[in-house]
Structures are given as structure tokens and as C-alpha cells.
Scaffold this motif. Structure first.
Motif, short mmCIF file in Angstrom:
data_model
loop_
_atom_site.label_atom_id
_atom_site.label_comp_id
_atom_site.label_asym_id
_atom_site.label_seq_id
_atom_site.Cartn_x
_atom_site.Cartn_y
_atom_site.Cartn_z
N PHE A 90 -5.37 -2.64 -54.22
CA PHE A 90 -4.15 -2.83 -53.43
C PHE A 90 -3.97 -2.39 -52.23
O PHE A 90 -3.58 -1.29 -51.51
CB PHE A 90 -2.98 -1.93 -54.33
CG PHE A 90 -2.91 -2.36 -55.61
CD1 PHE A 90 -2.13 -3.36 -56.29
CD2 PHE A 90 -3.26 -1.50 -56.70
CE1 PHE A 90 -2.00 -3.83 -57.41
CE2 PHE A 90 -2.94 -1.76 -58.23
CZ PHE A 90 -2.50 -2.85 -58.48
N PRO A 91 -4.86 -2.97 -51.26
CA PRO A 91 -5.17 -2.67 -49.88
C PRO A 91 -3.93 -2.52 -48.90
O PRO A 91 -3.89 -1.87 -48.12
CB PRO A 91 -6.17 -3.63 -49.30
CG PRO A 91 -5.97 -4.87 -50.17
CD PRO A 91 -5.67 -4.29 -51.26
N ALA A 92 -2.97 -3.18 -49.41
CA ALA A 92 -1.74 -3.22 -48.53
C ALA A 92 -0.67 -2.51 -49.20
O ALA A 92 0.51 -2.50 -48.58
CB ALA A 92 -1.23 -4.75 -48.46
N LYS A 93 -0.79 -1.45 -50.07
CA LYS A 93 0.36 -0.50 -50.64
C LYS A 93 0.42 0.70 -49.87
O LYS A 93 -0.45 1.65 -49.91
CB LYS A 93 -0.02 -0.57 -52.07
CG LYS A 93 0.11 -1.47 -53.04
CD LYS A 93 1.51 -2.06 -52.98
CE LYS A 93 1.77 -3.28 -53.86
NZ LYS A 93 3.02 -4.02 -53.94
N LYS A 118 -6.75 5.69 -39.96
CA LYS A 118 -7.02 4.78 -39.20
C LYS A 118 -7.25 3.47 -40.02
O LYS A 118 -6.63 2.48 -39.63
CB LYS A 118 -8.40 4.85 -38.40
CG LYS A 118 -9.06 3.89 -37.48
CD LYS A 118 -10.19 4.32 -36.88
CE LYS A 118 -10.81 3.13 -36.00
NZ LYS A 118 -11.99 3.29 -35.38
N LYS A 119 -7.75 3.58 -40.92
CA LYS A 119 -7.75 2.64 -42.20
C LYS A 119 -6.39 2.27 -42.59
O LYS A 119 -6.06 1.02 -42.69
CB LYS A 119 -8.76 3.13 -43.22
CG LYS A 119 -10.18 3.25 -43.23
CD LYS A 119 -10.68 3.52 -44.65
CE LYS A 119 -12.32 3.51 -44.32
NZ LYS A 119 -12.81 4.06 -45.71
N ALA A 120 -5.52 3.36 -42.73
CA ALA A 120 -4.19 2.81 -43.25
C ALA A 120 -3.34 2.02 -42.38
O ALA A 120 -2.88 0.84 -42.69
CB ALA A 120 -3.41 4.01 -43.47
N VAL A 121 -3.58 2.08 -40.92
CA VAL A 121 -2.91 1.53 -40.12
C VAL A 121 -3.43 0.24 -39.96
O VAL A 121 -2.79 -0.77 -39.88
CB VAL A 121 -3.05 2.28 -38.50
CG1 VAL A 121 -2.53 1.45 -37.43
CG2 VAL A 121 -2.22 3.69 -38.53
N GLY A 122 -4.60 0.01 -40.00
CA GLY A 122 -5.46 -1.51 -40.16
C GLY A 122 -4.86 -2.11 -41.32
O GLY A 122 -4.66 -3.36 -41.08
N TYR A 123 -4.61 -1.69 -42.48
CA TYR A 123 -3.99 -2.35 -43.56
C TYR A 123 -2.69 -2.53 -43.95
O TYR A 123 -2.17 -3.57 -44.30
CB TYR A 123 -4.66 -1.57 -44.82
CG TYR A 123 -6.13 -2.02 -45.10
CD1 TYR A 123 -6.36 -3.25 -45.81
CD2 TYR A 123 -7.18 -1.13 -44.99
CE1 TYR A 123 -7.65 -3.67 -45.99
CE2 TYR A 123 -8.42 -1.70 -45.23
CZ TYR A 123 -8.86 -2.86 -45.76
OH TYR A 123 -9.78 -3.22 -46.08
N CYS A 124 -1.84 -1.47 -43.12
CA CYS A 124 -0.58 -1.42 -43.10
C CYS A 124 -0.03 -1.43 -41.76
O CYS A 124 0.86 -0.32 -41.47
CB CYS A 124 -0.01 -0.43 -44.19
SG CYS A 124 -0.34 -0.51 -45.72
N PRO A 125 -0.04 -2.24 -40.67
CA PRO A 125 0.26 -1.95 -39.25
C PRO A 125 1.80 -1.79 -39.07
O PRO A 125 2.14 -1.30 -38.24
CB PRO A 125 -0.33 -3.28 -38.68
CG PRO A 125 -0.53 -4.23 -39.85
CD PRO A 125 -0.71 -3.39 -40.97
N LYS A 126 2.72 -2.29 -39.93
CA LYS A 126 3.98 -2.31 -39.62
C LYS A 126 4.41 -1.02 -40.41
O LYS A 126 5.68 -1.03 -40.43
CB LYS A 126 4.52 -3.65 -40.25
CG LYS A 126 4.30 -4.97 -39.45
CD LYS A 126 4.92 -6.01 -39.66
CE LYS A 126 4.10 -7.08 -38.80
NZ LYS A 126 4.88 -8.25 -38.57
N ALA A 127 3.85 -0.44 -41.11
CA ALA A 127 4.57 0.78 -41.88
C ALA A 127 4.74 1.79 -40.96
O ALA A 127 4.00 1.95 -39.91
CB ALA A 127 3.36 1.23 -43.10
N GLU A 128 5.71 2.66 -41.28
CA GLU A 128 5.81 3.71 -40.36
C GLU A 128 5.45 5.15 -40.75
O GLU A 128 5.37 5.39 -42.36
CB GLU A 128 7.51 3.99 -40.35
CG GLU A 128 8.15 2.77 -39.46
CD GLU A 128 9.60 3.03 -39.29
OE1 GLU A 128 10.07 4.03 -39.58
OE2 GLU A 128 10.38 2.22 -39.13
#
Length: 128
Positions: A90-93, A118-128
Motif C-alpha cells: 500500500f505505497p500510497a496509504k 522523504k519517501k512518504a512525500v514521494g508517494y503521498c505528495p498531496k498529503a499534509e
């Protein structure tokens, strides 16, 4: 990786011999490996068994619960391996990334925490 292959072969042999080991027991084995300072073995056990007996619709919730249970027993490496596996599925969760990042903030290094963010921002760029 050699450890991964050994664990895979062991799981295959047990399955072939119809030895039934449920996922909770496998997690205990992973935690035992962690306690014995064998983090590679711990992670290989998690990767090879964490999916057993879990319905597809229940994977995310079950794996997050597994990681939290491991953390409650101070099994940080086991929890880290559970989150790592969950993130491959689930890379986009966002919720998994938040939990994994929190683990690194509390138990990792500044570098491991920064890398996770850094990885999280790469997979979920629109998350706050």
C-alpha cells in the motif's frame, strides 16, 4: 540475500510437511529473532509470513494492528519490518507512512526519520 532464501526454504519445507504455524506464531518467531540480535532474520520472517491468513480487505488494518502490538512489546525491528512490508503493498496509504515515520522518529535515527519522511512525500505528495 542469503537470509531471505533460508527463511523461504524453511517456510516451504514446513508447508510441504503440512506443519501449520499461524501468523501470530510467525510474528512471535520474528520477535524472537529480533531479541537474538538477528534483524535480517526477523524481517525475512515478517516478509515471508505476514500475509498468511489475512483477507485482502483486512490487510492494512491487520498489519497496522500487528505493528502496534509489536511496539507494545518493544519489538521495534519487527514493527519496522511490518510497516516496510505494508508500504510495499500500500505505497500510497498516508496512515501507514505516518505510523512508520512515527516509529522512526521515536526509535530510529534522525537520518532514518528524514529518509522515511522523504519517501512518504514521494508517494503521498498531496498529503499534509
Amino acid at each position: 540475500d542469503m537470509v531471505e532464501r533460508i527463511i523461504e526454504k524453511a517456510i516451504q519445507a514446513l508447508t510441504r510437511d503440512q506443519v501449520v504455524i499461524d501468523r501470530e506464531q510467525w510474528l512471535k518467531e520474528a520477535e524472537a529473532a529480533e531479541s537474538s540480535d538477528a534483524p535480517l532474520t526477523c524481517a525475512a520472517i515478517v516478509r515471508g509470513t505476514i500475509w498468511r491468513g489475512v483477507e485482502d480487505d483486512d490487510r492494512k488494518r491487520t498489519w497496522l494492528d500487528d505493528a502496534m502490538s509489536c511496539l507494545s512489546r518493544n519489538s521495534v525491528e519487527t514493527a519496522r519490518a511490518v510497516y516496510a512490508h505494508a508500504l510495499t503493498v500500500f505505497p500510497a496509504k498516508k496512515g501507514i507512512w505516518i505510523a512508520a515515520s512515527e516509529l522512526e522518529r521515536k526509535h530510529g535515527t534522525k537520518e532514518s526519520h528524514a529518509q522515511m519522511l522523504k519517501k512518504a512525500v514521494g508517494y503521498c505528495p498531496k498529503a499534509e
